[in-house]
Design a protein around this motif. Structure first.
Motif, short mmCIF file in Angstrom:
data_model
loop_
_atom_site.label_atom_id
_atom_site.label_comp_id
_atom_site.label_asym_id
_atom_site.label_seq_id
_atom_site.Cartn_x
_atom_site.Cartn_y
_atom_site.Cartn_z
N VAL A 1 2.43 -29.14 27.38
CA VAL A 1 2.11 -29.30 28.70
C VAL A 1 2.65 -31.26 29.21
N GLU A 2 3.18 -31.15 30.11
CA GLU A 2 3.94 -32.08 30.96
C GLU A 2 2.88 -33.54 31.50
N ASN A 3 2.05 -32.69 33.21
CA ASN A 3 1.06 -32.86 33.14
C ASN A 3 -0.16 -32.26 33.61
N PHE A 4 -0.46 -32.88 34.06
CA PHE A 4 -2.33 -32.20 33.44
C PHE A 4 -3.53 -33.79 34.82
N GLU A 5 -3.35 -32.48 36.07
CA GLU A 5 -4.26 -33.34 36.96
C GLU A 5 -5.14 -32.46 37.65
N ILE A 6 -6.24 -33.22 37.37
CA ILE A 6 -7.40 -32.72 38.85
C ILE A 6 -7.28 -33.81 39.58
N ALA A 7 -8.26 -33.18 40.23
CA ALA A 7 -8.15 -33.91 41.97
C ALA A 7 -9.60 -32.91 43.14
N LYS A 8 -9.98 -34.00 43.59
CA LYS A 8 -10.83 -33.87 44.11
C LYS A 8 -10.21 -33.75 45.87
N ASN A 9 -11.43 -33.76 47.27
CA ASN A 9 -10.55 -34.00 48.46
C ASN A 9 -12.15 -33.80 48.95
N ASN A 10 -12.73 -35.28 49.91
CA ASN A 10 -14.20 -35.33 50.57
C ASN A 10 -14.79 -34.58 50.20
N ASN A 11 -15.23 -34.55 48.64
CA ASN A 11 -16.46 -34.17 47.96
C ASN A 11 -16.31 -32.59 48.20
N GLY A 12 -14.90 -32.07 47.85
CA GLY A 12 -14.89 -30.61 47.80
C GLY A 12 -15.16 -30.48 46.87
N ILE A 13 -14.24 -29.16 46.44
CA ILE A 13 -14.08 -28.51 45.10
C ILE A 13 -12.99 -29.27 44.60
N VAL A 14 -12.86 -29.48 43.19
CA VAL A 14 -12.00 -29.79 41.97
C VAL A 14 -11.37 -29.03 41.61
N THR A 15 -10.23 -29.12 41.77
CA THR A 15 -8.41 -28.59 42.03
C THR A 15 -8.28 -29.08 40.81
N PHE A 16 -6.78 -28.23 40.14
CA PHE A 16 -5.95 -29.03 39.35
C PHE A 16 -4.63 -27.98 38.76
N THR A 17 -4.22 -29.40 38.40
CA THR A 17 -2.61 -28.50 38.33
C THR A 17 -1.65 -28.68 36.31
N VAL A 18 -0.98 -28.15 36.15
CA VAL A 18 -0.90 -28.07 35.07
C VAL A 18 0.60 -27.95 34.96
N GLN A 19 1.42 -29.05 34.37
CA GLN A 19 2.72 -29.05 34.63
C GLN A 19 3.32 -29.06 33.12
N PHE A 20 3.79 -27.79 32.72
CA PHE A 20 4.41 -27.13 31.23
C PHE A 20 5.83 -27.18 31.24
N ARG A 21 6.43 -27.43 29.85
CA ARG A 21 8.07 -27.36 29.60
C ARG A 21 7.58 -26.38 28.44
N GLY A 22 8.44 -24.90 28.48
CA GLY A 22 8.52 -24.16 27.00
C GLY A 22 9.18 -24.98 25.93
N ASP A 23 9.10 -24.43 24.94
CA ASP A 23 9.46 -24.77 23.55
C ASP A 23 9.92 -23.96 23.22
N GLY A 24 11.24 -24.16 23.07
CA GLY A 24 11.32 -22.40 21.77
C GLY A 24 12.13 -21.83 22.65
N PRO A 25 12.24 -20.17 22.61
CA PRO A 25 12.69 -19.23 22.97
C PRO A 25 11.07 -18.24 24.59
N LEU A 26 11.77 -17.67 24.93
CA LEU A 26 10.65 -17.73 26.10
C LEU A 26 11.32 -15.95 25.99
N THR A 27 10.42 -15.34 25.37
CA THR A 27 10.64 -13.65 25.32
C THR A 27 9.91 -12.57 25.90
N TRP A 28 11.16 -11.83 26.25
CA TRP A 28 10.53 -10.84 27.07
C TRP A 28 10.22 -9.30 26.62
N VAL A 29 8.52 -8.87 26.83
CA VAL A 29 8.05 -7.87 25.90
C VAL A 29 7.91 -6.82 26.67
N PRO A 30 8.47 -5.87 27.18
CA PRO A 30 8.06 -4.80 27.87
C PRO A 30 6.38 -4.16 28.21
#
Length: 145
Positions: free
Chosen positions: A114-143
């Motif tokens: 995880v590079e960035n983990f952000e939680i936020a709210k707007n005007n007493n509304g629903i809390v939202t989140f965003t996770v920005q990530f970076r891969g470590d090693g190979p990304l493997t496709w499995v059909p």
């Protein structure tokens, strides 16, 4: 020409795979997976035509991947995301295309930091989140099977 089979957004999902049991990140309403290639370039002259403008020739030198997922936060999932954010070791994730093999289905598997983990709210509304990530090693496709 055959009509394309569109992929509804609920058919592309992220799974957190801790303890060998993939768990759907059900809170994520937006998921992005980005694959990037890096290149070294050389300008190659045409030795048979010295007046011709040289062409660029590229050599693939590395590949990387990463992305993000975001949605609405439920308090009982905060600890999972915080643990991934705090981890000094990469965490296994899956990104599934929920279709049959003939329809292009399968999954990408790989470890993330995880590079960035952000939680936020707007005007007493629903809390939202965003996770920005970076891969470590190979990304493997499995059909799909």
């Amino acid at each position: 020409m055959a009509e394309p089979q569109l992929l509804p957004g609920n058919r592309f999902r992220a799974y957190r795979n801790v303890g060998g049991s993939p768990k759907f990140v059900c809170l994520a309403t937006a998921t992005t997976l980005t694959q990037t290639n890096a290149f070294e370039d050389a300008t190659v002259a045409d030795c048979d035509d010295p007046l011709a403008i040289p062409d660029r020739k590229s050599v693939k030198t590395s590949k990387s991947w990463g992305g993000r997922f975001a949605g609405s936060m439920a308090a009982d999932h905060l600890a999972e995301f915080q643990a991934d954010n705090d981890s000094e070791d990469p965490v296994p994730y899956e990104f599934r295309i929920d279709r049959t093999a003939l329809q292009g289905g399968g999954k990408w598997t790989g470890n993330i930091f995880v590079e960035n983990f952000e939680i936020a709210k707007n005007n007493n509304g629903i809390v939202t989140f965003t996770v920005q990530f970076r891969g470590d090693g190979p990304l493997t496709w499995v059909p799909a099977t």
